[in-house]
Write an enzyme that holds these catalytic residues in place. Structure first.
Site, PDB file in Angstrom:
ATOM      1  N   LYS A  41       0.861  -1.184   0.000  1.00 24.83           N
ATOM      2  CA  LYS A  41       0.000   0.000   0.000  1.00 24.83           C
ATOM      3  C   LYS A  41       0.893   1.228   0.000  1.00 24.83           C
ATOM      4  CE  LYS A  41      -3.829   0.497   2.466  1.00 24.83           C
ATOM      5  NZ  LYS A  41      -4.773   0.746   3.595  1.00 24.83           N
ATOM      6  N   ASP A  84     -14.091   2.376  10.912  1.00 24.54           N
ATOM      7  CA  ASP A  84     -14.473   2.560   9.509  1.00 24.54           C
ATOM      8  C   ASP A  84     -14.844   1.212   8.894  1.00 24.54           C
ATOM      9  OD1 ASP A  84     -15.020   4.047   7.217  1.00 24.54           O
ATOM     10  OD2 ASP A  84     -12.993   3.801   6.419  1.00 24.54           O
TER      11      ASP A  84
END
Length: 490
Positions: free
Chosen positions: A70, A165
């Site tokens: 990432k 989240d």
């Protein structure tokens, strides 16, 4: 293979940074090599904060040298709170070793590129998968995903972390039908105070990009993180899985509360399941289901054992272990029956009158399901995963059977739990023997010790235990052996 790396940030290590012309920043692309180790292969996806690449790890020499990288996006990579978010994701994820949470290994920087190394998975995110099912999934498929997500959240909460989240885009379905919760970049420890939230702006030391459709009212109000924020999101995802729709047609929780919106009951849910789902979607935190395990216990599938008397559950357990009616008299005089009788004596004076039969049946069902899943994992040599279902969490088979023995107000339920522990001890036989064959003696001994600690008379485990004790130095330091009956360690 050990994929646990030291968490470093090259910007924090003077003199180690790759020399880069500041006027010509590098753009991550296939073929680029980070830290002379990770070779970017192709882009797997992109989000608001980052891009994810498939990468070859040159230092991995096994059959699976691939990882996911990432890379922090251009918009955010120079933002200090974005770096805090990525660093937090690594730190949170590395402490959470669970089969339904994505593995995160490393955090580093190469020149102006900040990146994170993660477990590479083949499959697709849940949000993309659900586009193929606009009317929702059949119950069995939906429940597999709901339960896996709930177990992941429960494990996080046990370790003091709120995801903050949770949403379909942060759930990944692998080709092997595994469910992985990911992207803990804005997760918070339970005791960490939070600043005012904003959906797209980083504010102070609190990087937040909450997703409006899955955020609780309290998150919009900037209140401190709480497990029940994740419960609200879990309820939204469960509703979406069953119906193909958001419970409030995509409205934010604060707008749904202001406008008095109410979710419609999905078809096929029992009244008890619907009540649990409604509670999870409550707009006030105090009215929500308290935790993920309570949600799963109340929302789980109906089985005949829930409405059966405890004695019927005992009978079903006996037949499941291969004890036919014709062998009943022999069973009564067997070591197995003596094992059960001894436990009944030990827990004779325990019990909680407020615990009803349905709750006890749920616990017994949970234990049996965990043993089944553990055996499936052991068949594929997934020993850590199997051990998790047997003893590795507060919803494991060992935990729930002990809970029934302590909490059940009736003897028949305690007898069923004792029979479950008998099965549980036997479940340790295969991994102990298989690990011994693989010359992984310490792991084999841990499993053997755990089984013998439950049932000291298990013949298979007692047979393998002496040789394993001879092969392992300092067996008393092994977790499973600390609970062995006195005198069994050399």
């Amino acid at each position: 293979m050990d994929r646990t790396y030291e968490v470093t940030l090259q910007a924090d290590l003077p003199g180690n940074a790759t020399e880069v012309d500041p006027l010509q920043p590098r753009v991550p692309a296939p073929g680029m090599v980070l830290r002379d180790r990770f070779v970017l292969q192709r882009m797997l996806g992109a989000g608001g904060m980052s891009k994810v690449f498939l990468a070859l790890d040159r230092e991995l020499e096994d059959s699976n040298p691939y990882v996911a990288i990432k890379v922090l996006g251009d918009t955010f990579k120079d933002h200090p709170q974005a770096l805090t978010s990525l660093r937090r994701e690594v730190n949170n994820s590395r402490q959470l070793n669970h089969p339904n949470i994505v593995g995160v290994y490393h955090f580093d920087r190469d020149g102006d590129i900040v990146f994170m190394v993660m477990e590479f998975m083949r499959g697709e995110p849940l949000d993309e998968f659900l586009r193929k099912y606009p009317e929702g999934l059949p119950w069995d498929r939906a429940w597999h995903i709901i339960r896996s997500c709930g177990e992941a959240l429960a494990y996080m909460h046990d370790h003091g972390v709120v995801h903050s989240d949770f949403k379909p885009g942060n759930v990944f379905l692998t080709e092997n039908n595994e469910v992985k919760v990911l992207d803990l970049g804005i997760a918070r420890t339970l005791d960490e105070a939070m600043a005012t939230r904003n959906t797209t702006r980083f504010d102070g030391d609190t990087p937040l990009a909450l997703t409006p459709q899955y955020a609780s009212c309290e998150m919009f109000e900037g209140q401190s993180p709480d497990r029940r924020d994740d419960i609200y999101a879990l309820g939204c995802v469960a509703y979406l899985l069953l119906t193909g729709r958001h419970p409030f047609d995509g409205a934010r929780a604060i707008d749904a509360r202001s406008n008095g919106l109410e979710a419609e009951r999905p078809p096929g849910l029992r009244q008890g399941q619907w009540q649990v789902l409604l509670q999870s979607l409550a707009h006030r935190r105090r009215e929500r289901v308290a935790n993920a395990r309570e949600f799963l216990a109340g929302f789980g599938p109906a089985t005949s054992s829930r409405n059966a008397t405890p004695w019927i559950a005992v009978s079903a357990l006996l037949f499941a272990t291969g004890i036919a009616a014709a062998s009943w008299q022999a069973y009564q005089d067997s070591p197995e029956q003596r094992f059960i009788d001894e436990l009944l004596v030990q827990y004779r004076d325990t019990g909680n009158p407020s615990v009803d039969g349905k709750q006890v049946a749920l616990w017994l069902e949970q234990g049996a399901q965990n043993i089944t899943m553990a055996n499936t994992a052991f068949a594929s040599d997934e020993f850590d995963r199997g051990g998790y279902f047997l003893h590795g969490s507060t919803s494991s088979a060992k935990w729930v059977y002990d809970l029934v023995l302590r909490q059940a107000p009736d003897e028949a339920s305690k007898r069923a739990a004792a029979g479950g522990l008998l099965q549980l001890a036997s479940a340790y036989e295969e991994p102990a023997q298989r690990l011994d064959e693989l010359q992984r003696s310490r792991e084999a001994l841990d499993f053997a010790c755990r089984g013998v600690a439950i049932n000291a008379h298990n013949p298979v485990l007692r047979e393998v235990l002496p040789s394993l004790l001879q092969k392992v130095s300092n067996p008393g330091a092994i977790a499973g052996c600390k609970a062995l009956p006195e005198g069994m360690l050399p």
